[in-house]
Design a protein around this motif. Structure first.
Motif, PDB file in Angstrom:
ATOM      1  N   ILE A   1       5.177 -12.388   7.500  1.00 49.85           N
ATOM      2  CA  ILE A   1       5.363 -12.181   6.208  1.00 49.85           C
ATOM      3  C   ILE A   1       6.285 -12.841   5.312  1.00 49.85           C
ATOM      4  O   ILE A   1       6.256 -13.513   4.613  1.00 49.85           O
ATOM      5  CB  ILE A   1       4.797 -11.025   6.333  1.00 49.85           C
ATOM      6  CG1 ILE A   1       3.803 -10.236   6.863  1.00 49.85           C
ATOM      7  CG2 ILE A   1       5.385 -10.171   5.051  1.00 49.85           C
ATOM      8  CD1 ILE A   1       3.979  -8.735   6.866  1.00 49.85           C
TER       9      ILE A   1
ATOM     10  N   HIS B   1      -2.443  -4.005   9.677  1.00 53.55           N
ATOM     11  CA  HIS B   1      -2.857  -3.937   7.994  1.00 53.55           C
ATOM     12  C   HIS B   1      -1.040  -3.774   7.139  1.00 53.55           C
ATOM     13  O   HIS B   1      -0.282  -3.028   6.425  1.00 53.55           O
ATOM     14  CB  HIS B   1      -3.533  -2.340   7.102  1.00 53.55           C
ATOM     15  CG  HIS B   1      -4.730  -2.453   7.936  1.00 53.55           C
ATOM     16  ND1 HIS B   1      -5.827  -2.920   7.819  1.00 53.55           N
ATOM     17  CD2 HIS B   1      -5.037  -1.363   8.762  1.00 53.55           C
ATOM     18  CE1 HIS B   1      -6.490  -2.488   8.565  1.00 53.55           C
ATOM     19  NE2 HIS B   1      -6.217  -1.566   9.520  1.00 53.55           N
ATOM     20  N   PRO B   2      -1.145  -5.969   7.992  1.00 56.45           N
ATOM     21  CA  PRO B   2       0.391  -5.544   6.951  1.00 56.45           C
ATOM     22  C   PRO B   2       0.561  -5.700   5.582  1.00 56.45           C
ATOM     23  O   PRO B   2      -0.728  -5.824   4.976  1.00 56.45           O
ATOM     24  CB  PRO B   2       0.645  -7.185   7.464  1.00 56.45           C
ATOM     25  CG  PRO B   2      -0.802  -7.782   7.735  1.00 56.45           C
ATOM     26  CD  PRO B   2      -1.936  -6.583   8.118  1.00 56.45           C
ATOM     27  N   HIS B   3       1.316  -5.478   5.240  1.00 59.75           N
ATOM     28  CA  HIS B   3       1.659  -5.759   3.476  1.00 59.75           C
ATOM     29  C   HIS B   3       2.963  -6.575   2.539  1.00 59.75           C
ATOM     30  O   HIS B   3       3.773  -6.730   3.957  1.00 59.75           O
ATOM     31  CB  HIS B   3       1.867  -4.197   3.134  1.00 59.75           C
ATOM     32  CG  HIS B   3       1.176  -3.597   3.902  1.00 59.75           C
ATOM     33  ND1 HIS B   3       0.309  -3.618   2.994  1.00 59.75           N
ATOM     34  CD2 HIS B   3       1.366  -2.132   4.236  1.00 59.75           C
ATOM     35  CE1 HIS B   3      -0.595  -2.136   3.166  1.00 59.75           C
ATOM     36  NE2 HIS B   3      -0.205  -1.610   4.083  1.00 59.75           N
ATOM     37  N   LEU B   4       2.907  -7.557   2.236  1.00 55.49           N
ATOM     38  CA  LEU B   4       3.538  -8.847   1.804  1.00 55.49           C
ATOM     39  C   LEU B   4       4.833  -7.843   0.828  1.00 55.49           C
ATOM     40  O   LEU B   4       5.600  -9.228   0.922  1.00 55.49           O
ATOM     41  CB  LEU B   4       2.698  -9.507   0.622  1.00 55.49           C
ATOM     42  CG  LEU B   4       3.398 -10.951   0.575  1.00 55.49           C
ATOM     43  CD1 LEU B   4       3.585 -11.853   1.282  1.00 55.49           C
ATOM     44  CD2 LEU B   4       2.214 -11.286  -1.373  1.00 55.49           C
ATOM     45  N   SER B   5       4.816  -6.832   0.688  1.00 57.52           N
ATOM     46  CA  SER B   5       5.877  -6.302   0.407  1.00 57.52           C
ATOM     47  C   SER B   5       6.753  -5.705   1.302  1.00 57.52           C
ATOM     48  O   SER B   5       7.865  -4.697   0.796  1.00 57.52           O
ATOM     49  CB  SER B   5       5.737  -5.540  -0.735  1.00 57.52           C
ATOM     50  OG  SER B   5       4.254  -4.269  -0.451  1.00 57.52           O
ATOM     51  N   GLU B   6       5.962  -6.232   2.508  1.00 55.00           N
ATOM     52  CA  GLU B   6       7.135  -5.191   3.388  1.00 55.00           C
ATOM     53  C   GLU B   6       8.873  -5.964   3.889  1.00 55.00           C
ATOM     54  O   GLU B   6       9.403  -5.226   3.822  1.00 55.00           O
ATOM     55  CB  GLU B   6       6.501  -5.442   4.856  1.00 55.00           C
ATOM     56  CG  GLU B   6       5.535  -4.393   5.668  1.00 55.00           C
ATOM     57  CD  GLU B   6       4.467  -4.422   6.835  1.00 55.00           C
ATOM     58  OE1 GLU B   6       4.809  -5.850   7.069  1.00 55.00           O
ATOM     59  OE2 GLU B   6       4.110  -4.134   7.150  1.00 55.00           O
TER      60      GLU B   6
ATOM     61  N   ASP C   1      -2.415 -11.607  -1.437  1.00 50.69           N
ATOM     62  CA  ASP C   1      -2.506 -10.664  -1.135  1.00 50.69           C
ATOM     63  C   ASP C   1      -3.049  -9.965  -0.098  1.00 50.69           C
ATOM     64  O   ASP C   1      -3.225  -9.989   0.982  1.00 50.69           O
ATOM     65  CB  ASP C   1      -3.578  -9.463  -2.435  1.00 50.69           C
ATOM     66  CG  ASP C   1      -4.475  -9.826  -1.951  1.00 50.69           C
ATOM     67  OD1 ASP C   1      -5.006 -10.871  -0.932  1.00 50.69           O
ATOM     68  OD2 ASP C   1      -5.129  -9.837  -2.910  1.00 50.69           O
ATOM     69  N   ASP C   2      -2.704  -8.754  -0.169  1.00 57.02           N
ATOM     70  CA  ASP C   2      -2.701  -7.853   1.199  1.00 57.02           C
ATOM     71  C   ASP C   2      -4.105  -7.456   1.925  1.00 57.02           C
ATOM     72  O   ASP C   2      -4.386  -7.909   3.094  1.00 57.02           O
ATOM     73  CB  ASP C   2      -2.781  -6.630   1.094  1.00 57.02           C
ATOM     74  CG  ASP C   2      -0.683  -5.845   0.942  1.00 57.02           C
ATOM     75  OD1 ASP C   2       0.115  -6.961   0.841  1.00 57.02           O
ATOM     76  OD2 ASP C   2      -0.436  -5.295   0.801  1.00 57.02           O
ATOM     77  N   ARG C   3      -5.351  -8.543   1.073  1.00 58.25           N
ATOM     78  CA  ARG C   3      -6.181  -8.129   1.854  1.00 58.25           C
ATOM     79  C   ARG C   3      -6.376  -9.860   2.432  1.00 58.25           C
ATOM     80  O   ARG C   3      -6.955 -10.135   3.717  1.00 58.25           O
ATOM     81  CB  ARG C   3      -7.400  -8.039   0.274  1.00 58.25           C
ATOM     82  CG  ARG C   3      -7.860  -6.934   0.400  1.00 58.25           C
ATOM     83  CD  ARG C   3      -9.083  -6.637  -0.934  1.00 58.25           C
ATOM     84  NE  ARG C   3      -8.604  -8.006  -2.122  1.00 58.25           N
ATOM     85  CZ  ARG C   3      -9.405  -7.824  -3.245  1.00 58.25           C
ATOM     86  NH1 ARG C   3     -10.673  -7.385  -2.446  1.00 58.25           N
ATOM     87  NH2 ARG C   3      -9.284  -8.481  -4.209  1.00 58.25           N
TER      88      ARG C   3
ATOM     89  N   LEU D   1      -3.796 -11.424   4.019  1.00 59.73           N
ATOM     90  CA  LEU D   1      -3.145 -10.779   5.451  1.00 59.73           C
ATOM     91  C   LEU D   1      -4.453 -10.208   6.272  1.00 59.73           C
ATOM     92  O   LEU D   1      -4.669 -10.425   7.239  1.00 59.73           O
ATOM     93  CB  LEU D   1      -2.460 -10.524   5.072  1.00 59.73           C
ATOM     94  CG  LEU D   1      -1.116 -10.560   4.589  1.00 59.73           C
ATOM     95  CD1 LEU D   1      -0.024 -10.465   4.090  1.00 59.73           C
ATOM     96  CD2 LEU D   1      -0.457 -11.968   4.941  1.00 59.73           C
ATOM     97  N   ASP D   2      -5.324  -9.008   5.920  1.00 55.28           N
ATOM     98  CA  ASP D   2      -5.618  -8.318   6.842  1.00 55.28           C
ATOM     99  C   ASP D   2      -6.986  -9.350   6.814  1.00 55.28           C
ATOM    100  O   ASP D   2      -6.967  -9.427   8.200  1.00 55.28           O
ATOM    101  CB  ASP D   2      -6.719  -7.224   5.575  1.00 55.28           C
ATOM    102  CG  ASP D   2      -6.090  -5.850   5.854  1.00 55.28           C
ATOM    103  OD1 ASP D   2      -5.257  -6.045   7.036  1.00 55.28           O
ATOM    104  OD2 ASP D   2      -6.267  -5.355   5.692  1.00 55.28           O
TER     105      ASP D   2
END
Length: 212
Positions: free
Chosen positions: A26, A95-100, A180-182, A184-185
């Motif tokens: 990330i 499920h990672p998030h780009l905003s982490e 986006d998050d998808r 990364l998923d």
């Protein structure tokens, strides 16, 4: 096996152990989005150093241990295969998030690499993953005492990890508006599937050896 084959196996291991999307991935993605290709690679190189240290510790550790437990390779492969499947399922369900990682400021080569290095080196799951993979390779890893072969495989890991970071940084810099998050998923699903498949292949190999 030849040294080229050891290098190729190490290259593949380097990719599948680096691909799961965690904090370092990330961080690299965010730096590539905001600072371009080079900033993403700077982050990746710090992680490569950490992965190389863990890979060396794992492969030389496996070689040392196997000298004392000769005849127990099947047990090592059974445990290694189970760990790979467990890791694969865990990564698939992450499920990672780009905003982490909200830190988007540029720190330069040394700062970015150092931050990624300490982030990667403090991940206890990394060394376990390398031990599981190298322990499950069986005859496809260097024999105990083949230090040069082990070094070649470690170099392959470093090469695979570096190739991954360069590919990710180039891809993100080019398609940064679509990340986006998808996305990364999907990356985690691919990495998780590969680890699970690798674990299953180990069990299939053991089953064939038992039947034959």
């Amino acid at each position: 096996m030849t040294f080229l084959e050891y290098a190729l196996i190490g290259f593949f291991v380097g990719i599948i152990t680096t691909a799961p999307v965690g904090p370092v991935n990330i961080m690299a993605i965010q730096h590539a989005v905001h600072g371009g290709f080079r900033q993403g690679v700077y982050v990746g190189l710090g992680a490569v150093i950490a992965d190389t240290i863990y890979a060396a510790a794992a492969i030389f550790g496996v070689s040392a241990v196997t000298q004392f437990i000769e005849g127990q390779f099947d047990l090592i492969e059974i445990v290694g295969g189970a760990l790979l499947i467990v890791f694969g399922i865990k990564i698939w369900n992450t499920h990672p998030h780009l905003s982490e990682d909200g830190n988007g400021r540029e720190r330069g080569f040394i700062g970015d690499a150092a931050a990624a290095f300490f982030m990667a080196i403090t991940n206890p799951g990394a060394v376990l993953a390398f031990i599981a993979i190298f322990g499950g390779l069986g005859d496809f890893r260097p024999a105990p005492g083949d230090h040069f072969g082990a070094l070649v495989m470690v170099a392959g890991v470093a090469g695979g990890a570096t190739c991954w970071w360069m590919t990710v940084s180039a891809t993100v810099a080019h398609f940064k508006a679509r990340i986006d998050d998808r996305w990364l998923d999907r990356a985690n699903h691919i990495a998780g599937f590969l680890l699970i498949a690798f674990g299953i292949l180990i069990y299939l190999k053991l089953a064939l050896e038992f039947l034959l």
